[in-house]
Design an enzyme around this catalytic site. Sequence first.
Site, PDB file in Angstrom:
ATOM      1  CG  MET A  26      -1.907  -1.197   1.147  1.00 53.48           C
ATOM      2  SD  MET A  26      -3.461  -0.919   2.000  1.00 53.48           S
ATOM      3  CE  MET A  26      -2.895  -0.619   3.654  1.00 53.48           C
ATOM      4  CG  ASN A  28       4.429   5.510   4.358  1.00 50.77           C
ATOM      5  OD1 ASN A  28       4.316   5.220   5.529  1.00 50.77           O
ATOM      6  ND2 ASN A  28       5.125   6.552   3.985  1.00 50.77           N
ATOM      7  CG  HIS A  33       7.004  -2.026   2.190  1.00 49.34           C
ATOM      8  ND1 HIS A  33       6.947  -0.922   3.003  1.00 49.34           N
ATOM      9  CD2 HIS A  33       5.764  -2.572   2.207  1.00 49.34           C
ATOM     10  CE1 HIS A  33       5.731  -0.802   3.499  1.00 49.34           C
ATOM     11  NE2 HIS A  33       4.995  -1.783   3.038  1.00 49.34           N
ATOM     12  N   GLY A 144       4.971 -10.080   4.031  1.00 52.32           N
ATOM     13  CA  GLY A 144       5.739 -10.084   5.277  1.00 52.32           C
ATOM     14  C   GLY A 144       5.070 -10.944   6.343  1.00 52.32           C
ATOM     15  CE  LYS A 146       3.995  -4.818  10.272  1.00 55.26           C
ATOM     16  NZ  LYS A 146       2.619  -4.622  10.750  1.00 55.26           N
ATOM     17  CB  SER A 182       4.498  -1.037  10.932  1.00 55.56           C
ATOM     18  OG  SER A 182       3.220  -0.519  10.674  1.00 55.56           O
ATOM     19  NE  ARG A 184      -2.507   1.559  10.517  1.00 54.43           N
ATOM     20  CZ  ARG A 184      -2.989   0.594   9.723  1.00 54.43           C
ATOM     21  NH1 ARG A 184      -2.448  -0.596   9.761  1.00 54.43           N
ATOM     22  NH2 ARG A 184      -3.995   0.833   8.903  1.00 54.43           N
TER      23      ARG A 184
HETATM   24  O1  PAF Z   1      -0.149  -5.857   3.730  1.00 56.57           O
HETATM   25  C1  PAF Z   1      -0.527  -4.937   2.981  1.00 56.57           C
HETATM   26  O2  PAF Z   1       0.173  -3.947   2.752  1.00 56.57           O
HETATM   27  C2  PAF Z   1      -1.915  -5.021   2.365  1.00 56.57           C
HETATM   28  O3  PAF Z   1      -2.812  -5.652   3.219  1.00 56.57           O
HETATM   29  C3  PAF Z   1      -1.914  -5.682   0.974  1.00 56.57           C
HETATM   30  C4  PAF Z   1      -1.496  -7.137   1.063  1.00 56.57           C
HETATM   31  C5  PAF Z   1      -0.983  -4.933   0.037  1.00 56.57           C
HETATM   32  C6  PAF Z   1      -3.325  -5.642   0.389  1.00 56.57           C
HETATM   33  O4  PAF Z   1      -3.780  -4.332   0.257  1.00 56.57           O
END
Ligand code: PAF
Length: 274
Positions: A26, A28, A33, A144, A146, A182, A184
């Site tokens: 998503m 950010n 990532h 991940g 997590k 994260s 967040r």
């Molecule tokens: O883990 C995430 O970032 C989201 O839940 C995902 C898997 C990209 C689906 O929107």
Amino acid sequence: MRIVPTIAELRTALAGAGPVNLVPTMGNLHAGHLSLVSAARQRPGRLVTSIFVNRLQFGPQEDFSRYPRTLDADCRLLESAGCDLVFAPANEEMYPQDQEYKLVPPAAMADMFEGAVRPGFFIGVCTVVLKLFHIVRPDAAFFGKKDYQQLLIIQRMVAQLAMPIEVVGCETVRDNHGLALSSRNGYLSAAELVEAAELRRTLRKVASNVRAGAAWPDLERRALESLRSRHWQPDYIAVRGRADLGIAEAADPLVVIGAARLGGTRLIDNYEIP
Ligand code: PAF
């Protein structure tokens, strides 16, 4: 690296491209990532990262509008990480109409823990991941650990729908204090950032006491009390089986999962019991 906003362009770009590895995100992006990107980079073929803030997985009281959107910075990171293609659709591209067809994961896996605290969350996740899989048609997709429950639910979705995709679970990346990275974490104050690693320490303590033979319900209750005494608001701490987060026996592969709110920020983490 190409950045494509539409499904049609993505399909054209990938036509005849050979194996495809997908990292769904998503945006950010942080080192967590990038570790997924690096795992995907080890595989032969094209590396696609999707960046899409999926409205379907946010509840009405959740932070959809304040979720950070940092596409330019994300693309710079992805380019240096060796990504070939970024799929960054607008909401209207992914959901040109109300998404009436949705994938409902089994209640036994999806209505507890994260799904209990965030009703409909895994319907939103499964629906968008299924749709991304249809669009990108990856050979492998990287998630991940997590988000342990999410990973298990997606692995089972792929297995039960006979999708020819390998779902790879990658280890959690942590800061120097042990806090799981994260998006967040950006909401935490400086003092909260230091305290935040306590969630991991609590899960690790439960794990070592499980191995020492202590009764799990006592350990879970004491862990919740300990977090509350430090001004956390825990949602759950639970010792479960790694296969499906069901009730398990001591001889099964186990994991301790936990989620708790620190100030205004909700954090989740887990510890696989060795
Ligand atoms: O883990 C995430 O970032 C989201 O839940 C995902 C898997 C990209 C689906 O929107």
